[in-house]
Design an enzyme around this catalytic site. Structure first.
Site, mmCIF file in Angstrom:
data_model
loop_
_atom_site.group_PDB
_atom_site.id
_atom_site.type_symbol
_atom_site.label_atom_id
_atom_site.label_comp_id
_atom_site.label_asym_id
_atom_site.label_seq_id
_atom_site.Cartn_x
_atom_site.Cartn_y
_atom_site.Cartn_z
ATOM 1 N N LYS A 157 -22.525 56.911 -4.715
ATOM 2 C CA LYS A 157 -21.311 56.884 -3.895
ATOM 3 C C LYS A 157 -20.374 55.745 -4.330
ATOM 4 O O LYS A 157 -19.164 55.922 -4.484
ATOM 5 C CB LYS A 157 -21.702 56.744 -2.424
ATOM 6 C CG LYS A 157 -20.568 56.397 -1.502
ATOM 7 C CD LYS A 157 -19.513 57.478 -1.525
ATOM 8 C CE LYS A 157 -18.209 56.991 -0.970
ATOM 9 N NZ LYS A 157 -17.787 57.682 0.207
ATOM 10 N N ARG A 181 -12.735 55.805 -9.730
ATOM 11 C CA ARG A 181 -11.330 56.120 -9.416
ATOM 12 C C ARG A 181 -10.502 54.836 -9.336
ATOM 13 O O ARG A 181 -9.379 54.787 -9.824
ATOM 14 C CB ARG A 181 -11.292 56.889 -8.085
ATOM 15 C CG ARG A 181 -9.989 57.586 -7.811
ATOM 16 C CD ARG A 181 -10.212 58.767 -6.877
ATOM 17 N NE ARG A 181 -8.973 59.255 -6.302
ATOM 18 C CZ ARG A 181 -8.169 60.135 -6.904
ATOM 19 N NH1 ARG A 181 -8.487 60.613 -8.084
ATOM 20 N NH2 ARG A 181 -7.064 60.535 -6.314
ATOM 21 N N ARG A 187 -7.948 64.699 -24.495
ATOM 22 C CA ARG A 187 -9.019 63.904 -23.873
ATOM 23 C C ARG A 187 -8.483 62.688 -23.104
ATOM 24 O O ARG A 187 -9.208 61.732 -22.881
ATOM 25 C CB ARG A 187 -10.030 63.456 -24.947
ATOM 26 C CG ARG A 187 -10.949 64.603 -25.382
ATOM 27 C CD ARG A 187 -11.883 64.225 -26.501
ATOM 28 N NE ARG A 187 -11.179 63.903 -27.744
ATOM 29 C CZ ARG A 187 -10.655 64.808 -28.561
ATOM 30 N NH1 ARG A 187 -10.766 66.094 -28.295
ATOM 31 N NH2 ARG A 187 -10.017 64.444 -29.655
ATOM 32 N N CYS A 227 -11.880 53.018 1.422
ATOM 33 C CA CYS A 227 -12.948 53.379 0.473
ATOM 34 C C CYS A 227 -12.747 52.691 -0.874
ATOM 35 O O CYS A 227 -13.475 51.770 -1.222
ATOM 36 C CB CYS A 227 -12.973 54.875 0.309
ATOM 37 S SG CYS A 227 -12.908 55.720 1.895
#
Ligand code: SAJ
Length: 422
Positions: free
Chosen positions: A216, A223, A256, A270
């Site tokens: 998690k 990100r 890519r 988060c």
């Protein structure tokens, strides 16, 4: 327990009726389970008992009514015995500390409360995002200490981290894959069986509790690091006098390369928090993770400096901030970089107005909250920080205004591609 799950003859208690706990409770209730939704906050429980939800999330009110009316979901501020307990409480970091470390007090108090009711054969699942080793060594040990029961011999623990995106919670609850880390094989099997009852396209993958905890944290850190790269590029591009959005769009033409979007910074409960849970445990090793967090935290400061230069440090200028939430199309202000920009400019003595259409309050932490039309009319300098749908629909109104487009939607300064502003 497996048979009970299959027959929906199982009592589930969800501790914490927030952004994760409430939708999870609704989903299990609508899958046929008897679900007790517990929260320590009496206002939250009273609101829920009156048939209303206290958070903004698409379609949630509708499915909540269904769950409540079926009698399967029972909001309560009293805990009781249950076959399964699922803990969904916040895990912020301790803000005033020099080093940011996880504040596990909610997890600890939830574990204490639950342990008064845990009995032989029960399963206790932790969904809150936590530093590695919390599930067994903190939650599990608290329950062992208070009950004299032993993990795996008498009761079972698992970590099934929530992974849903605010704004798309209901869809993602049923369609995202779930990672389950369990204390032993049996705990793994029953937790898997349980979550499979609410999954449509999502699959369950199993592992140990520490890997699940890290998984998690790593998802959100991945990100955060990628957004930090985009934000760093935005600052370098600004200094070079080139358009970062054009740069990224062109670089992403490579098969890519997939650079994320720079913005006002990284907010929410988060991405702006979870990477610190790794840094806290690995101070020497987690350098990339720490630096990325620092870059994202620095971005709103850079924007404030830039705005001040643009308005020539004239404190009489009226500055309008378009968007105060932490990301587009939600009402959540937690760790919001755009709110930070507004507050920082206000503190410096500028007159600052805000426009946050997702919040009804006329005053948001001291910033006057007004309609899009009014803020455009009354501000001399506008800062577009969020791509709220309402803003995009009305962006024509910005045409002849002086706009600093932080997100590259409309403006000439940061985006040579979009609508011409002047
Ligand atoms: N942001 C950018 N540029 C981007 C993408 C996002 O600046 O290209 C900013 C947003 O504006 C916002 C922040 O990042 O301020 C975070 O937004 P987000 O949409 O990336 O994520 P959250 O915090 O709303 O939800 C995340 C999700 N995690 C991942 O996508 C890996 C979600 O799946 C998790 O369940 C959630 O964290 C959580 O609860 O941990």
């Amino acid at each position: 327990m497996k048979e009970k799950i299959q027959n929906r003859d199982l009592k589930i208690t969800i501790v914490g009726m927030g952004y994760i706990g409430l939708p999870t409770a609704i989903t299990f209730a609508n899958a046929g389970f008897k679900v007790y939704g517990f929260d320590v906050n009496e206002n939250v429980i009273n609101t829920l008992k009156n048939g209303k939800i206290h958070i903004v999330e698409p379609d949630l009110q509708e499915v909540y009514e269904k769950a409540l009316n079926s009698g399967n979901l029972i909001p309560t501020n009293k805990l009781d015995k249950s076959d399964v307990f699922i803990i969904c409480v916040p895990t912020p970091f301790k803000k005033n500390e020099k080093e940011k470390i996880a504040d596990l007090s909610y997890v600890e108090s939830a574990s204490e409360m639950v342990s008064k009711y845990v009995e032989k054969g029960n399963l206790v699942i932790l969904e809150s995002t936590v530093p590695p080793k919390t599930t067994e060594e903190i939650m599990g040990k608290i329950i062992e200490k208070n009950t004299n029961l032993k993990i795996n011999a008498d009761f079972y623990v698992a970590h099934c981290p929530e992974r849903v995106l605010p704004g798309k919670i209901l869809y993602e609850l049923e369609n995202n894959d779930r990672i389950i880390g369990a204390s032993n094989k049996y705990a793994e099997e029953i937790t898997k069986e349980l979550y499979e009852t609410i999954l449509k396209n999502g699959k369950v993958y199993t592992t140990d509790t520490i890997t699940a905890e890290m998984c998690k944290l790593v998802e959100n850190t991945y990100r955060d690091i990628n957004i930090a790269f985009a934000n760093e590029l935005s600052i370098i591009s600004d200094k070079l006098g080139i358009n970062v959005f054009e740069l990224i769009e062109l670089a992403n033409k490579h098969p890519r390369v997939n650079i994320l979007k720079p913005g006002a910074g990284v907010g929410g409960h988060c991405l702006a928090v979870d990477p610190w849970f790794i840094v806290e445990k690995f101070q020497k090793e987690a350098n990339l993770i720490r630096t990325s967090r620092e870059i994202n935290d620095y971005k709103p400061h850079y924007i404030v400096e830039k705005i001040e230069k643009e308005v020539e440090y004239n404190k009489n200028k009226i500055i309008g901030i378009l968007g105060l939430a932490y990301k587009p199309n939600i009402d959540d202000l937690r760790e919001s970089p755009s709110l930070e920009i507004a507050l920082s400019l206000k503190k410096k003595g500028y007159t600052v107005y805000g426009c946050e259409p997702y919040l009804k309050e006329k005053n948001i932490k001291g910033i006057e909250n007004m309609s899009f039309e009014e803020i455009v009319e009354r501000s001399e300098y506008l800062v577009l920080t969020l791509a709220h749908n309402q803003f995009l629909e009305k962006s024509d109104l910005l045409k002849y205004k002086n706009v600093f487009d932080v997100i590259g939607i409309i403006n000439e300064k940061y985006n040579k591609i979009g609508v011409e502003v002047k």
